[in-house]
Design an enzyme around this catalytic site. Sequence first.
Site, PDB file in Angstrom:
ATOM      1  CG  ASN A 338      -2.192   0.819   0.974  1.00  0.00           C
ATOM      2  OD1 ASN A 338      -2.381   1.394  -0.106  1.00  0.00           O
ATOM      3  ND2 ASN A 338      -3.048   0.896   1.977  1.00  0.00           N
ATOM      4  CG  HIS A 374      -7.774   1.006   7.526  1.00  0.00           C
ATOM      5  ND1 HIS A 374      -6.600   1.710   7.659  1.00  0.00           N
ATOM      6  CD2 HIS A 374      -7.590   0.187   6.460  1.00  0.00           C
ATOM      7  CE1 HIS A 374      -5.743   1.328   6.725  1.00  0.00           C
ATOM      8  NE2 HIS A 374      -6.318   0.411   5.978  1.00  0.00           N
TER       9      HIS A 374
END
Length: 487
Positions: A338, A374
């Site tokens: 990521n 998240h």
Amino acid sequence: MASAADGDVGEALEQMRGLWPGVEDLSLHKLATSLGASEQALRLIISIFLGYPLALFYRHYLFYKDSYLIHLFHALTGLSIAYFNFGHQIYHSLLCIVLQFLILRMMGRTITAIFTTLCFQMAYLLAGYYYTATGDYDIKWTMPHCVLTLKLIGLCIDYYDGGKDRDSLTAEQQKYAIRGVPSLLEVAGFSYFYGAFLVGPQFSMNHYMKLVQGQLTDMPGKIPNSTIPALKRLSLGLVYLVGYTLLSPHITEDYLLTEDYDRRPLWFRCTYMLVWGKFVLYKYVTCWLVTEGVCILSGLGFNGFEENGKAKWDACANMKVWLFETTPRFNGTIASFNINTNAWVARYIFKRLKFLGNKELSQGLSLLFLALWHGLHSGYLICFQMEFLIVIVEKQVTSLIQESPTLSSLASVTALQPFYYLVQQTIHWLFMGYSMTAFCLFTWDKWLKVYMSVYFLGHVFFLSLLFILPYIHKAMVPRKEKLKKRE
């Protein structure tokens, strides 16, 4: 919840059954069921791969057309993909994009605009998480919205930097600072770009504008020669997709919650957690490699030239696959996984907290931001807390080995390198799996059950090292080495 589009398609298929027996087999739901996946997951995969024909159309028909046509193409195709996946819920992204444009225009290049953007965009995302949250991983509108949230916050900060004197900015800030005033169509095209709207990667408005202006090509005045690099990333993504598809029925996080897992010996529970922790990341690797290929094909992945004149296509790389597969260190996995999101957090959160004067505090706050970004589940906080702890301990261990003559000479023994590597990899992926357990199981009752079954091994191991390592360092590092370090 089914979208309006689902209802329309279902009704049409119902009417056609008499005309064409078996036409109902065209249903996405039936196809997904036959593949052992959810319909939403199938829609997501279709949408990601749809980027390739869209990129080909852009290359051959729009690459050097007027900017407004390109922005319009990106906005409309992105909106269509969003509607295909989430139906009428596309209003969430539309609302946030329009309001962000108004914030830029009405508040200008001010700290107030940044504060308002950060509060509004994060509050909207967190509210979305709150109202749509379940105990499982669901593909819903909040998935692309978290990507959009970072884009719009970064856009506002870059716009703010564009109003400052160049000499007051770092080289990195100068690169991303927006000097002009973006239009609503430009913001929409940037936000809905089909190659990155659903799962990323992150990229700046300036980089996007270079694409629109035809500057992201290795052959000035011509369409970029990026087909082969794009196909390489696509092929690699397909390898991971096949691997994940074959293994996913046999290695699941659900098994961690079963009585059979609890009854197994500790070594088996730890081994399963290790293997699962490595494997569970493959679904993310697949998506990012495939979308990177779309970005490369469109030209967005162009990143200048190497010293030997070879074009680089890694501007949108979210994975360093070789590093990910071979590194024995947690920092190596963080650096390989990521990438663009981590770079975004480093650029807009970590480095902007420099005024705190404490690198660990800045890093901790950055990880807290990532955890909230998240979602609201406790598992995210536990996962990033573990990451913070592991990174600190790993730095201490590295420092100890480098500064201790005994450990340094022992670590340099060539014959022992394979053994060291095996031990490091085992520790690395065991505790990566331990951290990912909380991340993937979300709620405290689930991850707590699994952690209890392995006696909180990760927390005990790293907290013990955090406490013990300073004393080991004091005992094993000679005073002259410490004085040399201070100098």
